[in-house]
Design a protein around this motif. Structure first.
Motif, PDB file in Angstrom:
ATOM      1  N   GLN A   1       0.611  -1.310   0.324  1.00  0.00           N
ATOM      2  CA  GLN A   1      -0.173  -0.196   0.101  1.00  0.00           C
ATOM      3  C   GLN A   1       0.558   0.918  -0.224  1.00  0.00           C
ATOM      4  N   VAL A   2       0.610   2.358  -0.887  1.00  0.00           N
ATOM      5  CA  VAL A   2       1.309   3.295  -0.827  1.00  0.00           C
ATOM      6  C   VAL A   2       0.417   4.402  -1.512  1.00  0.00           C
ATOM      7  N   ALA A   3       1.073   5.346  -0.167  1.00  0.00           N
ATOM      8  CA  ALA A   3       0.707   6.990   0.011  1.00  0.00           C
ATOM      9  C   ALA A   3       1.524   7.866  -0.632  1.00  0.00           C
ATOM     10  N   VAL A   4       1.463   8.984  -1.310  1.00  0.00           N
ATOM     11  CA  VAL A   4       1.744   9.671  -1.495  1.00  0.00           C
ATOM     12  C   VAL A   4       1.516  11.158  -0.175  1.00  0.00           C
ATOM     13  N   PHE A   5       2.763  12.165   0.192  1.00  0.00           N
ATOM     14  CA  PHE A   5       2.008  13.219   1.110  1.00  0.00           C
ATOM     15  C   PHE A   5       2.298  14.767   1.195  1.00  0.00           C
ATOM     16  N   ARG A   6       2.349  15.288   1.720  1.00  0.00           N
ATOM     17  CA  ARG A   6       3.672  16.981   0.993  1.00  0.00           C
ATOM     18  C   ARG A   6       4.224  16.386   2.356  1.00  0.00           C
ATOM     19  N   ILE A   7       5.144  16.869   2.265  1.00  0.00           N
ATOM     20  CA  ILE A   7       6.412  17.000   3.583  1.00  0.00           C
ATOM     21  C   ILE A   7       5.886  18.591   4.370  1.00  0.00           C
ATOM     22  N   ASP A   8       6.127  18.752   5.651  1.00  0.00           N
ATOM     23  CA  ASP A   8       6.516  19.508   6.320  1.00  0.00           C
ATOM     24  C   ASP A   8       8.120  20.044   7.043  1.00  0.00           C
ATOM     25  N   ASP A   9       8.582  20.635   6.442  1.00  0.00           N
ATOM     26  CA  ASP A   9      10.580  20.813   5.821  1.00  0.00           C
ATOM     27  C   ASP A   9      10.670  20.775   8.162  1.00  0.00           C
ATOM     28  N   GLY A  10      11.497  19.978   7.957  1.00  0.00           N
ATOM     29  CA  GLY A  10      11.736  20.166   9.161  1.00  0.00           C
ATOM     30  C   GLY A  10      11.128  20.004  10.439  1.00  0.00           C
ATOM     31  N   ALA A  11      10.312  19.645   9.937  1.00  0.00           N
ATOM     32  CA  ALA A  11       9.498  19.433  11.565  1.00  0.00           C
ATOM     33  C   ALA A  11       9.555  18.405  11.595  1.00  0.00           C
ATOM     34  N   PRO A  12       9.183  17.365  12.884  1.00  0.00           N
ATOM     35  CA  PRO A  12       8.760  15.963  12.802  1.00  0.00           C
ATOM     36  C   PRO A  12       6.831  15.906  12.320  1.00  0.00           C
ATOM     37  N   MET A  13       7.127  14.480  11.863  1.00  0.00           N
ATOM     38  CA  MET A  13       6.207  13.964  11.867  1.00  0.00           C
ATOM     39  C   MET A  13       5.039  12.914  11.869  1.00  0.00           C
ATOM     40  N   ARG A  14       4.249  12.882  12.430  1.00  0.00           N
ATOM     41  CA  ARG A  14       3.662  12.241  12.800  1.00  0.00           C
ATOM     42  C   ARG A  14       2.820  11.198  11.808  1.00  0.00           C
ATOM     43  N   PHE A  15       2.579   9.190  11.864  1.00  0.00           N
ATOM     44  CA  PHE A  15       2.236   8.630  11.707  1.00  0.00           C
ATOM     45  C   PHE A  15       0.866   7.500  12.583  1.00  0.00           C
ATOM     46  N   ASP A  16      -0.368   7.842  12.086  1.00  0.00           N
ATOM     47  CA  ASP A  16      -0.662   6.826  12.874  1.00  0.00           C
ATOM     48  C   ASP A  16      -1.744   6.402  12.097  1.00  0.00           C
ATOM     49  N   LEU A  17      -1.744   4.582  11.665  1.00  0.00           N
ATOM     50  CA  LEU A  17      -1.389   3.306  10.534  1.00  0.00           C
ATOM     51  C   LEU A  17      -2.314   2.674  11.292  1.00  0.00           C
ATOM     52  N   GLU A  18      -3.887   2.422  11.062  1.00  0.00           N
ATOM     53  CA  GLU A  18      -4.519   1.113  11.096  1.00  0.00           C
ATOM     54  C   GLU A  18      -4.554   0.147   9.338  1.00  0.00           C
ATOM     55  N   VAL A  19      -3.985  -1.172   9.878  1.00  0.00           N
ATOM     56  CA  VAL A  19      -3.345  -2.020   8.887  1.00  0.00           C
ATOM     57  C   VAL A  19      -4.399  -3.773   9.379  1.00  0.00           C
ATOM     58  N   PHE A  20      -5.290  -3.362   8.324  1.00  0.00           N
ATOM     59  CA  PHE A  20      -6.068  -4.002   8.037  1.00  0.00           C
ATOM     60  C   PHE A  20      -5.666  -5.639   7.270  1.00  0.00           C
ATOM     61  N   HIS A  21      -5.042  -6.585   8.124  1.00  0.00           N
ATOM     62  CA  HIS A  21      -4.281  -7.501   7.578  1.00  0.00           C
ATOM     63  C   HIS A  21      -4.761  -8.748   7.681  1.00  0.00           C
ATOM     64  N   ASP A  22      -6.253  -9.359   8.654  1.00  0.00           N
ATOM     65  CA  ASP A  22      -7.376  -9.907   8.200  1.00  0.00           C
ATOM     66  C   ASP A  22      -8.197  -9.613   8.944  1.00  0.00           C
ATOM     67  N   ARG A  23      -9.120 -10.083   7.854  1.00  0.00           N
ATOM     68  CA  ARG A  23     -10.471  -9.410   7.918  1.00  0.00           C
ATOM     69  C   ARG A  23     -11.679 -10.196   9.808  1.00  0.00           C
ATOM     70  N   ASN A  24     -11.011 -10.672  10.000  1.00  0.00           N
ATOM     71  CA  ASN A  24     -11.340 -11.604  11.267  1.00  0.00           C
ATOM     72  C   ASN A  24     -11.107 -11.090  12.875  1.00  0.00           C
ATOM     73  N   ALA A  25      -9.953 -10.099  12.481  1.00  0.00           N
ATOM     74  CA  ALA A  25      -9.457  -9.384  13.582  1.00  0.00           C
ATOM     75  C   ALA A  25      -9.169  -7.924  13.351  1.00  0.00           C
ATOM     76  N   GLU A  26      -8.838  -7.110  15.189  1.00  0.00           N
ATOM     77  CA  GLU A  26      -9.008  -5.829  14.724  1.00  0.00           C
ATOM     78  C   GLU A  26      -7.675  -5.611  13.709  1.00  0.00           C
ATOM     79  N   PRO A  27      -7.916  -4.154  13.609  1.00  0.00           N
ATOM     80  CA  PRO A  27      -6.665  -4.099  12.580  1.00  0.00           C
ATOM     81  C   PRO A  27      -5.709  -3.941  13.374  1.00  0.00           C
ATOM     82  N   ALA A  28      -4.420  -3.609  13.712  1.00  0.00           N
ATOM     83  CA  ALA A  28      -3.132  -3.358  13.460  1.00  0.00           C
ATOM     84  C   ALA A  28      -3.381  -1.458  14.091  1.00  0.00           C
ATOM     85  N   GLN A  29      -2.229  -1.564  14.801  1.00  0.00           N
ATOM     86  CA  GLN A  29      -2.044  -0.458  15.129  1.00  0.00           C
ATOM     87  C   GLN A  29      -0.753   0.078  14.854  1.00  0.00           C
TER      88      GLN A  29
END
Length: 151
Positions: free
Chosen positions: A112-140
């Protein structure tokens, strides 16, 4: 260049960038490994970016997420997964911007790929939900990364 060669080049480029720029970052959740890397799109070769419709720019970055399932014999296999997520600053009031993921399949390897705009020099936080198993809660998956725009 043929589609196969371009796809192999993109796979190699993403693997190389994941290994060098992001030091093979991954989260282990049970028998699943969620690998992720984020790099400036300007690192992608022009032909690869064009083939996969990824805009090259020093102000844009590409987030790549792939999921591997560990087998009982110790080997791994790629598994398809859906990813939802946000990217933003680390401030308390920053909910972030939604990431728009799409599937990139190279041979039998989905990611899975996503393109995003960079905030130059600032720390950027990524919060992802990964749905790898339809019978389980998504991984954080959460991580922080800093980007700099080459001028």
């Amino acid at each position: 260049m043929t589609r196969g060669i371009l796809s192999a080049l993109l796979a190699g480029t993403l693997a190389l960038l994941a290994g060098t720029a992001a030091a093979q970052q991954f989260e282990q959740i049970g028998d699943v490994q969620i690998h992720y890397s984020a790099v400036s799109t300007s690192f992608l070769p022009e032909a690869v970016a064009r083939e996969h419709q990824i805009q090259r720019s020093p102000a844009l970055a590409l987030l790549n997420v792939s999921v591997l399932e560990e087998r009982e014999d110790g080997t791994t296999r790629n598994v398809p997964a859906r990813v939802d997520g946000r990217v933003g600053g680390i401030g308390e009031n920053d909910d972030g911007r939604p990431l728009s993921f799409r599937t990139l399949r190279i041979g039998d390897t989905p990611s899975q790929v996503a393109v995003f705009r960079i905030d130059d020099g600032a720390p950027m936080r990524f919060d992802l939900e990964v749905f790898h198993d339809r019978n389980a809660e998504p991984a954080q998956v959460q991580f922080i990364q800093r980007f700099y725009i080459d001028r």
